[in-house]
Scaffold this active site. Structure first.
Site, PDB file in Angstrom:
ATOM      1  CE  LYS A 265      27.792  39.676  46.391  1.00 27.33           C
ATOM      2  NZ  LYS A 265      28.531  40.857  46.872  1.00 27.33           N
ATOM      3  CG  ASP A 270      28.765  39.978  52.231  1.00 27.04           C
ATOM      4  OD1 ASP A 270      29.567  39.303  52.918  1.00 27.04           O
ATOM      5  OD2 ASP A 270      29.119  40.914  51.481  1.00 27.04           O
ATOM      6  CE  LYS A 277      29.361  43.114  54.069  1.00 31.96           C
ATOM      7  NZ  LYS A 277      30.186  44.114  53.376  1.00 31.96           N
ATOM      8  CG  ASP A 288      25.790  40.908  48.984  1.00 29.91           C
ATOM      9  OD1 ASP A 288      25.789  41.831  48.158  1.00 29.91           O
ATOM     10  OD2 ASP A 288      26.831  40.333  49.373  1.00 29.91           O
ATOM     11  CG  ASP A 347      32.987  42.161  53.360  1.00 32.74           C
ATOM     12  OD1 ASP A 347      31.997  41.550  52.886  1.00 32.74           O
ATOM     13  OD2 ASP A 347      32.911  43.286  53.879  1.00 32.74           O
ATOM     14  CD  GLU A 349      30.655  38.651  49.447  1.00 29.75           C
ATOM     15  OE1 GLU A 349      31.563  39.368  49.912  1.00 29.75           O
ATOM     16  OE2 GLU A 349      29.550  39.102  49.086  1.00 29.75           O
ATOM     17  NE  ARG A 351      36.083  41.625  44.809  1.00 30.23           N
ATOM     18  CZ  ARG A 351      36.627  42.821  45.035  1.00 30.23           C
ATOM     19  NH1 ARG A 351      37.883  43.063  44.696  1.00 30.23           N
ATOM     20  NH2 ARG A 351      35.917  43.772  45.595  1.00 30.23           N
TER      21      ARG A 351
HETATM   22  N1  BES Z   1      28.101  43.077  49.262  1.00 33.36           N
HETATM   23  C1  BES Z   1      29.202  43.927  49.501  1.00 33.36           C
HETATM   24  C2  BES Z   1      29.089  45.275  48.788  1.00 33.36           C
HETATM   25  C3  BES Z   1      27.988  46.176  49.245  1.00 33.36           C
HETATM   26  C4  BES Z   1      28.209  47.076  50.261  1.00 33.36           C
HETATM   27  C5  BES Z   1      26.766  46.157  48.627  1.00 33.36           C
HETATM   28  C6  BES Z   1      27.192  47.921  50.677  1.00 33.36           C
HETATM   29  C7  BES Z   1      25.744  47.011  49.031  1.00 33.36           C
HETATM   30  C8  BES Z   1      25.968  47.888  50.056  1.00 33.36           C
HETATM   31  C9  BES Z   1      30.484  43.249  49.028  1.00 33.36           C
HETATM   32  O1  BES Z   1      30.516  41.875  49.150  1.00 33.36           O
HETATM   33  C10 BES Z   1      31.591  43.786  49.869  1.00 33.36           C
HETATM   34  O2  BES Z   1      31.584  43.528  51.035  1.00 33.36           O
HETATM   35  N2  BES Z   1      32.518  44.521  49.254  1.00 33.36           N
HETATM   36  C11 BES Z   1      33.607  45.074  49.940  1.00 33.36           C
HETATM   37  C12 BES Z   1      34.833  44.880  49.107  1.00 33.36           C
HETATM   38  C13 BES Z   1      36.126  45.199  49.817  1.00 33.36           C
HETATM   39  C14 BES Z   1      36.379  44.192  50.917  1.00 33.36           C
HETATM   40  C15 BES Z   1      37.243  45.202  48.816  1.00 33.36           C
HETATM   41  C16 BES Z   1      33.338  46.556  50.162  1.00 33.36           C
HETATM   42  O3  BES Z   1      32.755  47.200  49.280  1.00 33.36           O
HETATM   43  O4  BES Z   1      33.668  47.062  51.226  1.00 33.36           O
HETATM   44 ZN    ZN Z   2      28.735  40.914  49.145  1.00 32.66          ZN
HETATM   45 MN    MN Z   3      31.203  41.253  51.018  1.00 33.88          MN
END
Ligand code: BES
Ligand code: ZN
Ligand code: MN
Length: 493
Positions: A265, A270, A277, A288, A347, A349, A351
């Site tokens: 990834k 992000d 966020k 990220d 968010d 993204e 996947r």
């Molecule tokens: N990059 C984030 C995940 C992340 C969060 C990595 C904190 C490292 C530290 C990812 O893109 C994300 O935002 N995931 C969301 C998914 C949700 C919207 C289903 C999450 O984990 O909140």
């Molecule tokens: Zn992310």
């Molecule tokens: Mn995200």
């Protein structure tokens, strides 16, 4: 820092500092330390008996040994309990010694690779740990704050004095993986205004021994990679899909066996997109792309280590920002594989870009897939900062990766993949939606990816939380960890 393997008697090596790992049992059963202790007139025994030094993992104590050694100082490093000692601990003990030597303004050090490992392995992990510990995250400090350099590190064998060739080869390999891990750390530490998707391509092109090809937006549009493209729509930075290959050498047989694809990834920042966020800690999202950095680091190492199996790397690189053209919650896109996706949360993204990159890897002939991604906060909630989440369909590879954790020092823990977890991804309007329910979020993210790998054997590593060292350790500075490089290299070796 230069690293040399020195199979002879360590007490003959002149240096500023001799670093000697000590096991917890040796505070009581002193016998293994006698030869060293005699040379320094009982100073080691005194340090232990007085309680000045406790050989718990990564504790240290500096002694001035007098004339019995050719080293000006003696550093005792705690190596913990013998039963828990493994290559990963040795790596960290060596790293602790390097950081202590630097802090004490030493320019030359001898490190004793204690433990029962074969000499080649001991030298390799010690060299790896030394290179890793020598890394400094102050990329943009205009004044080096009196940085003290360790110039020369001698690695001497502990119990098993192996052949010199083995030790030297171990050092060579350890330096390669250590530097590859540091490359991944630098990429993840770079701020997003510098490390854009295009910049990541340039950094890849600068790596010796790698052939780099990058797909641009127009090509991806023609190919129909709208899951990936949807993520980059809000950003002015153009997306790239980076393909890394290790060209075959002239006159050599091509590598045989199934094509392995490493997919990382590469979200250079992000923000969450329209599903923005919260501001707290948002700066950490410059990292990220740590999965992509791990793939690039691993490919850089493999270009030199020459694995026997064919391997490619893929990094979908995009920036996820809100904007007038950004993807909205509720938008529907058609992925490269042809499946349609309802984007409920912008968010989620990672996947989306991985879905297209994994499907693309299969059209390139990949028969084994491994992706690595800072994918879900839910994985951090489940496993903390000790293990990455491991999911997938290739149980044999997952067993192998898990078995090798004591060697790589990178924790992995498998999470279940029951089909029941998929139901949450059903969409009313499209084939699948990009988020499920809140519970088990690391798994539903993996179930989403599974839709795009179909029946190709696949492993998914969710490294959210593992990519960043927030406290600093005796063997590592704060900042990006380069997590995954050693696991990927170890797999392909
Ligand atoms: N990059 C984030 C995940 C992340 C969060 C990595 C904190 C490292 C530290 C990812 O893109 C994300 O935002 N995931 C969301 C998914 C949700 C919207 C289903 C999450 O984990 O909140
Ligand atoms: Zn992310
Ligand atoms: Mn995200």
């Amino acid at each position: 820092m230069r690293i040399e393997y020195r199979p002879g008697n360590y007490s003959d090596i002149a240096c500023d500092l001799l670093a000697y790992p000590v096991f917890e049992e040796e505070a009581e059963d002193f016998a293994p330390l006698e030869p060293l202790d005699r040379k320094v007139r009982g100073a080691v025994r005194k340090a232990l008996e007085s309680g000045a030094f406790k050989p718990e993992p990564y504790r240290t104590c500096v002694l001035f040994p007098g004339t019995g050694l050719r080293a000006a100082r003696l550093l005792l490093v705690g190596a913990g309990k013998k039963a828990r000692f493994n290559p990963a601990v040795l790596r960290n003990v060596a790293g602790t010694a390097v950081r202590s030597a630097r802090a004490a303004a030493c320019r030359t050090m001898t490190f004793i690779c204690r433990g029962e490992h074969p000499a080649g392995l001991g030298a390799r992990v010690a060299a790896e740990g030394a290179v890793y510990a020598d890394y400094d995250a102050g990329l943009y400090k205009t004044q080096a704050p009196g940085r003290r350099e360790l110039e020369l590190l001698h690695l001497a064998p502990g119990a098993a004095p192996g052949a010199e060739g083995e030790g030297a080869e171990g050092v060579r390999r350890g330096i390669i993986t250590g530097e590859a891990t540091n490359l991944a750390r630098t990429l993840a530490n770079e701020p997003a205004n510098i490390l854009t998707p295009e910049c990541l391509v340039e950094r890849a092109r600068a790596i010796p021994g790698l052939a780099v090809h990058a797909l641009e937006r127009e090509e991806m549009e023609k190919m129909g990679m709208h899951a990936l493209l949807a993520v980059s729509r809000g950003s002015a930075e153009p997306p790239r899909l980076i393909l890394l290959e290790i060209p075959g050498e002239k006159g050599k047989r091509p590598r045989r066996g199934p094509l392995h694809a490493l997919v990382g990834k590469g979200v250079t920042f992000d923000s969450g997109g329209i599903s923005l966020k919260p501001g707290d800690k948002m700066e950490e999202m410059k990292g990220d792309m740590a999965g992509g950095a791990a793939v690039l680091g691993a490919m850089a190492a493999l270009a030199q280590l020459k694995p026997r199996v064919p391997v490619i790397g893929l990094i979908p690189a995009v920036e996820n920002l809100p904007g007038g053209r950004a993807t909205r919650p509720g938008d529907v896109v058609r992925s490269y594989l042809g499946k349609t996706v309802e984007i409920i949360n912008t968010d989620a993204e990672g996947r989306l870009i991985l879905a297209d990159a994994l499907a693309y890897a299969r059209t390139l002939g990949a028969a084994r897939l491994l992706d690595i991604a800072t994918l879900t906060g839910a994985c951090m909630v489940a496993l903390g900062k000790v293990n990455a989440g491991m999911m997938g369909t290739d149980q044999k590879t997952m067993d192998l990766l898990r078995r090798n954790c004591p060697l790589t020092g990178e924790g992995l823990w498998q999470l279940p993949m029951d089909d029941a977890y998929r139901h949450a991804l059903r969409s009313e309007i499209a084939d699948v939606k990009n988020i499920g329910e809140r519970w088990g979020g690391a798994i539903s993210a993996a179930k989403f990816l599974e839709e795009f790998v179909e029946d190709t054997p696949w492993v998914h590593l969710d490294i959210a939380g593992m990519d960043l060292e927030t406290d600093g350790r005796p063997f590592a500075c704060k900042g990006a960890t380069g997590f995954g490089v050693r696991t990927l290299v170890n797999w392909l070796e």
